[in-house]
Design a protein around this motif. Structure first.
Motif, short mmCIF file in Angstrom:
data_model
loop_
_atom_site.label_atom_id
_atom_site.label_comp_id
_atom_site.label_asym_id
_atom_site.label_seq_id
_atom_site.Cartn_x
_atom_site.Cartn_y
_atom_site.Cartn_z
N ILE A 118 0.93 0.61 -12.16
CA ILE A 118 1.08 1.28 -11.16
C ILE A 118 2.82 2.56 -11.61
N ARG A 121 1.86 4.34 -14.58
CA ARG A 121 1.25 5.81 -13.80
C ARG A 121 2.57 7.11 -13.28
N SER A 161 -8.35 -0.38 -12.23
CA SER A 161 -6.76 0.43 -13.06
C SER A 161 -7.36 0.82 -14.79
N LEU A 237 -5.35 5.90 -7.04
CA LEU A 237 -3.52 4.99 -7.37
C LEU A 237 -3.26 4.11 -6.04
N THR A 241 -2.36 -0.11 -5.08
CA THR A 241 -1.31 -0.36 -4.16
C THR A 241 -1.80 -1.02 -3.17
#
Length: 253
Positions: A118, A121, A161, A237, A241
């Motif tokens: 994350i 990204r 992912s 995303l 998270t």
């Protein structure tokens, strides 16, 4: 299992129903996410093994449905089939872990990998795994995803992912992740039966979980059709998270 289905009042079932409904919505929108929402809620009232078993049969049904719907969007080079075969192999190994070993340390390692992805990204929004690299990585990524699915009911830290980093269209994303989940589920169900974790009464409860899951999948699909590609990418995303937070919380609790 820390309790039985008779131990809790209707509020408990209402919360679980809402979690399954939200999971179905996420599944319809992204092709993944139902276990991410549902398993931690059910585990809070029962235990992880019971939660994994509850999602086993819905996993087969929901993913076959999405495979049929999006089959035309398959990636080339039998990518989804390779993903599914490796995922199924890993799932059997993971089910052995589920039946015999704790998974707290593994959970923290995977949570750390998700957080790192994350952050990557965010720091590099254009990060993308090249197709040639993806063709080589599909084998080990599928295997690890299966181990996670079998041991904790959640393969998304690796499987989602990886596919998200390929930056493929939503339809190709859904058919590929559904292929993986189908392969894993078809191995997981008989493995759970063999280890005595999926009994007749739990199988009936697992079938009942399909009611809110399937009922709300069209809601997620409707929402996704009205989201631009950038919004869909952000939604994935957000899913990751939530998953990372859940994994860390469950491992440290």
């Amino acid at each position: 299992m820390t309790g039985t289905v008779l131990d809790y009042d209707p509020l408990t079932f209402a919360v679980i129903f809402a979690a399954l409904a939200l999971g179905g919505t996420m599944k319809g929108a992204t092709g993944a996410g139902a276990p991410v929402i549902a398993i931690p809620v059910m585990a809070a009232f029962y235990d992880v093994r019971f939660a994994v078993v509850m999602m086993a049969i819905p996993g087969v049904v929901m993913n076959i449905m999405q495979l049929r719907k999006y089959h035309a969007a398959h990636l080339p080079d039998r990518f989804a089939l390779k993903y599914a075969i490796c995922g199924g192999t890993g799932t059997f190994l993971g089910t052995i872990i589920l039946a015999t070993l704790p998974v707290e340390a593994l959970t923290l390692i995977i949570a750390g990998a998700v957080v790192a992805y994350i952050l990557l990204r965010i720091a590099r929004p254009g990060f993308k795994i090249p197709w040639e690299a993806a063709r080589r990585l599909v084998w080990p990524v599928g295997l690890v995803s299966g181990v996670l699915q079998g041991s904790a009911g959640l393969s998304a830290p690796v499987s989602v992912s990886f596919l998200n980093a390929l930056r493929i269209p939503r339809e190709a994303f859904i058919v590929t992740i559904s292929s993986l989940f189908t392969g894993m589920s078809l191995v997981q169900v008989p493995a759970l039966i063999g280890f005595g974790l999926l009994t007749w009464d739990r199988a009936l409860l697992s079938l009942a979980a399909l009611i809110p899951l399937l009922g709300f999948m069209p809601v997620g699909n409707w929402l996704a059709r009205r989201l631009p590609p950038v919004a869909f990418d952000r939604l994935v995303l957000v899913l990751l998270t939530i998953l990372a937070v859940r994994l860390i919380w469950s491992a440290l609790a």
